[in-house]
Write an enzyme that holds these catalytic residues in place. Structure first.
Site, PDB file in Angstrom:
ATOM      1  N   HIS A   6       1.782   1.114   3.831  1.00 18.64           N
ATOM      2  CA  HIS A   6       1.322  -0.116   4.505  1.00 18.64           C
ATOM      3  C   HIS A   6       0.389  -0.956   3.630  1.00 18.64           C
ATOM      4  O   HIS A   6       0.491  -2.176   3.582  1.00 18.64           O
ATOM      5  CB  HIS A   6       0.592   0.203   5.818  1.00 18.64           C
ATOM      6  CG  HIS A   6       1.463   0.870   6.827  1.00 18.64           C
ATOM      7  ND1 HIS A   6       1.592   2.239   6.893  1.00 18.64           N
ATOM      8  CD2 HIS A   6       2.253   0.363   7.799  1.00 18.64           C
ATOM      9  CE1 HIS A   6       2.417   2.550   7.869  1.00 18.64           C
ATOM     10  NE2 HIS A   6       2.839   1.430   8.439  1.00 18.64           N
ATOM     11  N   GLU A  79      -4.544   5.841   4.911  1.00 14.60           N
ATOM     12  CA  GLU A  79      -3.980   5.550   3.584  1.00 14.60           C
ATOM     13  C   GLU A  79      -5.077   5.439   2.530  1.00 14.60           C
ATOM     14  O   GLU A  79      -4.913   5.900   1.399  1.00 14.60           O
ATOM     15  CB  GLU A  79      -3.087   4.301   3.657  1.00 14.60           C
ATOM     16  CG  GLU A  79      -1.869   4.559   4.546  1.00 14.60           C
ATOM     17  CD  GLU A  79      -0.775   3.498   4.465  1.00 14.60           C
ATOM     18  OE1 GLU A  79      -0.927   2.504   3.728  1.00 14.60           O
ATOM     19  OE2 GLU A  79       0.251   3.677   5.159  1.00 14.60           O
ATOM     20  N   ARG A 222     -21.670 -12.137  26.665  1.00 11.19           N
ATOM     21  CA  ARG A 222     -20.832 -12.104  27.858  1.00 11.19           C
ATOM     22  C   ARG A 222     -21.634 -12.292  29.147  1.00 11.19           C
ATOM     23  O   ARG A 222     -21.039 -12.467  30.207  1.00 11.19           O
ATOM     24  CB  ARG A 222     -20.044 -10.788  27.875  1.00 11.19           C
ATOM     25  CG  ARG A 222     -18.989 -10.687  26.757  1.00 11.19           C
ATOM     26  CD  ARG A 222     -17.817 -11.622  27.007  1.00 11.19           C
ATOM     27  NE  ARG A 222     -17.306 -11.440  28.328  1.00 11.19           N
ATOM     28  CZ  ARG A 222     -16.515 -10.429  28.707  1.00 11.19           C
ATOM     29  NH1 ARG A 222     -16.134  -9.533  27.820  1.00 11.19           N
ATOM     30  NH2 ARG A 222     -16.099 -10.324  29.964  1.00 11.19           N
TER      31      ARG A 222
END
Ligand code: URA
Length: 254
Positions: A6, A79, A222
């Protein structure tokens, strides 16, 4: 040498880098890497994974974007670890849920509420999602030294931006019962903020014997609003990149 699937980079290219800075956004990768070293080079850009290599002192550092959310973050960490990286520093943005945390402030996460799915593929739910103590201590000491406005504590890390963070400003406007009232509960339980990767990052790193820290700039509070103003994102980036830049040498030395 074969490139890893990837990230599309290989072991030779990364020059024994042991530390990776991992923002979510590929656009933030050159900003971070060039702040660390103005001669940084791009190694690859495949899907959401963009990687730059920087030199700081005698050491090499990677900056690799993870994309949004736990599943893609675990791919990046798997990875990078396979290529030899041992320490990870997530740099993100966040929505604060406590009144005292304002837009532009920074959250240094010590542990994450596991509202994600990917972390359960690495460790059972009883297993804590915790940051590495020593990386976190460096981040806190550096933030104090830089006189940044920051708080240290627990983050709710959700797979979804809308229902999991109890946002009603969505296509359907509906939040399933599991999450109705959840923001209030996290506030009562002294959770500081919402983001989308730290639980997966911390769990995979602890489970695999790797070390991780997490800093995030507050782009919305928020208790005031659900929507994010794009203008504030760049201000938050500046603060978090500064913190990362001033912390990396000490993190390399751990
Ligand atoms: N990132 C999140 O996951 N939530 C926010 O509210 C802001 C940034």
């Amino acid at each position: 040498m074969v490139n890893i699937y990837h990230l599309n980079i290989n072991k030779k290219q990364i020059k024994n880098a042991k530390l990776a800075i991992i923002p979510g956004d590929p656009a933030r990768v050159p900003k971070i890497a060039l702040a660390l070293d103005r001669n940084s080079v791009e190694l690859a850009f495949n899907r959401e994974y963009r990687t730059y290599l920087s030199k700081v002192g005698n050491a090499y550092i990677l900056t690799t974007s993870t994309g949004i959310g736990g599943p893609s973050a675990t791919i990046a960490i798997e990875e990078l670890a396979y290529l030899g990286v041992e320490k990870f520093l997530r740099v993100g943005t966040t929505g604060s849920i406590q009144k005292g945390l304002k837009v532009g402030d920074i959250v240094i996460t010590t542990a994450a509420v596991r509202l994600d799915g990917a972390s359960a593929h690495y460790a059972p739910l009883e297993y804590p999602a915790v940051a590495d103590f020593y990386i976190t201590r460096v981040l806190v000491d550096t933030a104090e030294k830089l006189k940044l406005n920051f708080k240290v504590g627990i983050t709710a890390s959700s797979d979804t931006f809308y229902p999991g963070q109890e946002r009603y400003d969505s296509f359907s406007g509906y939040v399933i019962r599991r999450f109705q009232g959840s923001m209030k509960e996290w506030q009562k339980l002294n959770v500081l903020n919402y983001e989308m990767e730290s639980s997966a990052v911390f769990t995979i790193c602890s489970a695999l014997g790797l070390k991780a820290g997490c800093v995030a700039g507050v782009v919305v509070n928020r208790t005031d609003a659900e929507r994010i103003d794009h203008f504030v994102v760049s201000r938050c980036e500046e603060n978090t990149i500064n913190l990362v830049k001033e912390s990396v040498t000490k993190i390399l030395a751990l």
